[in-house]
Motif scaffolding. Structure first.
Motif, PDB file in Angstrom:
ATOM      1  N   PHE A  87       0.853  -1.181   0.000  1.00 34.58           N
ATOM      2  CA  PHE A  87       0.000   0.000   0.000  1.00 34.58           C
ATOM      3  C   PHE A  87       0.894   1.237   0.000  1.00 34.58           C
ATOM      4  O   PHE A  87       1.469   1.587   1.025  1.00 34.58           O
ATOM      5  N   ASN A  88       1.013   1.878  -1.157  1.00 31.33           N
ATOM      6  CA  ASN A  88       1.844   3.073  -1.289  1.00 31.33           C
ATOM      7  C   ASN A  88       0.959   4.310  -1.272  1.00 31.33           C
ATOM      8  O   ASN A  88       0.136   4.506  -2.179  1.00 31.33           O
ATOM      9  N   ALA A  89       1.115   5.133  -0.231  1.00 31.78           N
ATOM     10  CA  ALA A  89       0.347   6.373  -0.146  1.00 31.78           C
ATOM     11  C   ALA A  89       0.880   7.348  -1.193  1.00 31.78           C
ATOM     12  O   ALA A  89       2.036   7.770  -1.127  1.00 31.78           O
ATOM     13  N   VAL A  90       0.053   7.674  -2.174  1.00 32.64           N
ATOM     14  CA  VAL A  90       0.419   8.632  -3.216  1.00 32.64           C
ATOM     15  C   VAL A  90       0.171  10.045  -2.702  1.00 32.64           C
ATOM     16  O   VAL A  90       0.927  10.963  -2.981  1.00 32.64           O
ATOM     17  N   SER A  91      -0.901  10.198  -1.947  1.00 31.59           N
ATOM     18  CA  SER A  91      -1.254  11.457  -1.294  1.00 31.59           C
ATOM     19  C   SER A  91      -2.086  11.088  -0.065  1.00 31.59           C
ATOM     20  O   SER A  91      -2.276   9.906   0.224  1.00 31.59           O
ATOM     21  N   ALA A  92      -2.614  12.083   0.622  1.00 24.08           N
ATOM     22  CA  ALA A  92      -3.404  11.808   1.827  1.00 24.08           C
ATOM     23  C   ALA A  92      -4.667  11.009   1.519  1.00 24.08           C
ATOM     24  O   ALA A  92      -5.182  10.311   2.385  1.00 24.08           O
ATOM     25  N   ASP A  93      -5.150  11.089   0.277  1.00 23.24           N
ATOM     26  CA  ASP A  93      -6.396  10.397  -0.065  1.00 23.24           C
ATOM     27  C   ASP A  93      -6.279   9.506  -1.308  1.00 23.24           C
ATOM     28  O   ASP A  93      -7.283   9.209  -1.957  1.00 23.24           O
ATOM     29  N   GLN A  94      -5.060   9.068  -1.619  1.00 25.82           N
ATOM     30  CA  GLN A  94      -4.851   8.150  -2.743  1.00 25.82           C
ATOM     31  C   GLN A  94      -3.802   7.104  -2.368  1.00 25.82           C
ATOM     32  O   GLN A  94      -2.757   7.447  -1.822  1.00 25.82           O
ATOM     33  N   THR A  95      -4.108   5.858  -2.702  1.00 19.97           N
ATOM     34  CA  THR A  95      -3.208   4.742  -2.393  1.00 19.97           C
ATOM     35  C   THR A  95      -3.016   3.895  -3.635  1.00 19.97           C
ATOM     36  O   THR A  95      -3.985   3.510  -4.286  1.00 19.97           O
ATOM     37  N   TYR A  96      -1.769   3.616  -3.955  1.00 19.20           N
ATOM     38  CA  TYR A  96      -1.443   2.727  -5.073  1.00 19.20           C
ATOM     39  C   TYR A  96      -1.209   1.346  -4.475  1.00 19.20           C
ATOM     40  O   TYR A  96      -0.289   1.149  -3.687  1.00 19.20           O
ATOM     41  N   VAL A  97      -2.087   0.402  -4.804  1.00 19.79           N
ATOM     42  CA  VAL A  97      -2.014  -0.951  -4.265  1.00 19.79           C
ATOM     43  C   VAL A  97      -1.339  -1.854  -5.282  1.00 19.79           C
ATOM     44  O   VAL A  97      -1.718  -1.875  -6.452  1.00 19.79           O
ATOM     45  N   ILE A  98      -0.342  -2.592  -4.819  1.00 16.76           N
ATOM     46  CA  ILE A  98       0.357  -3.568  -5.658  1.00 16.76           C
ATOM     47  C   ILE A  98       0.215  -4.923  -4.980  1.00 16.76           C
ATOM     48  O   ILE A  98       0.456  -5.052  -3.777  1.00 16.76           O
ATOM     49  N   ILE A  99      -0.192  -5.915  -5.747  1.00 23.37           N
ATOM     50  CA  ILE A  99      -0.247  -7.280  -5.254  1.00 23.37           C
ATOM     51  C   ILE A  99       0.780  -8.082  -6.032  1.00 23.37           C
ATOM     52  O   ILE A  99       0.743  -8.116  -7.264  1.00 23.37           O
ATOM     53  N   LYS A 100       1.714  -8.699  -5.309  1.00 24.07           N
ATOM     54  CA  LYS A 100       2.740  -9.550  -5.910  1.00 24.07           C
ATOM     55  C   LYS A 100       2.545 -10.973  -5.409  1.00 24.07           C
ATOM     56  O   LYS A 100       2.290 -11.183  -4.229  1.00 24.07           O
ATOM     57  N   ASN A 101       2.683 -11.928  -6.301  1.00 23.83           N
ATOM     58  CA  ASN A 101       2.538 -13.344  -5.966  1.00 23.83           C
ATOM     59  C   ASN A 101       3.724 -14.084  -6.560  1.00 23.83           C
ATOM     60  O   ASN A 101       4.015 -13.942  -7.750  1.00 23.83           O
TER      61      ASN A 101
END
Length: 150
Positions: A87-101
């Motif tokens: 969960f990478n916070a891009v800003s206070a109200d945006q999150t870039y979610v990455i799922i790695k398997n």
């Protein structure tokens, strides 16, 4: 020998990282975009059962690591693979979610099939997450992916 293949799916979610992170930790939220039932919240060191009641399937999830609002690492399925939710916070109200398997035991055509299934599955999870988090909508994507008889 475990394969070094890493599959990845990602999506920008227009909500704070803490809320998006909690949507994966708390099964009462996760059930709106992924599984239908869980034996508990994700906590480091615990083994949790996730169920997809419409398909009559379940899996054991071993919670390996939790970094609040940043990362969840689990082992799941048989043979077990590792899944990282980042969960990478891009800003206070945006999150870039990455799922790695990664950590697949299959090779050749079996590995290709697994990579395709998991990439598509995690993309569907993120699509459902976005609809749920941003618009409060449960799109029933997981239930409709394989409707009865298909």
């Amino acid at each position: 020998m475990k394969d070094q293949t890493i599959i990845e799916a990602q999506m920008l979610i227009r909500k704070p990282a803490s809320e998006v992170f909690d949507a994966f930790i708390d099964p009462e939220k996760t059930r709106h975009f992924w599984f239908t039932k869980a034996s508990g919240k994700l906590e480091k060191g615990k083994t949790i059962t996730w169920e997809w009641e419409m398909y009559k399937v379940s899996t054991q999830v071993i919670v390996k690591e939790i970094v609040p609002d940043e990362q969840i690492t689990i082992a799941w399925n048989s043979p077990a693979t590792t899944v990282e939710f980042i969960f990478n916070a891009v800003s206070a109200d945006q999150t870039y979610v990455i799922i790695k398997n990664y950590g697949f035991g299959q090779q050749g055509a079996d590995l290709v099939k697994e990579v395709m299934n998991n990439t598509g599955g995690f993309t569907t999870v993120l699509d459902g997450l976005k609809a749920y988090m941003e618009h409060g909508i449960n799109l029933n994507l997981i239930a409709d992916k394989f409707p009865a008889g298909k």
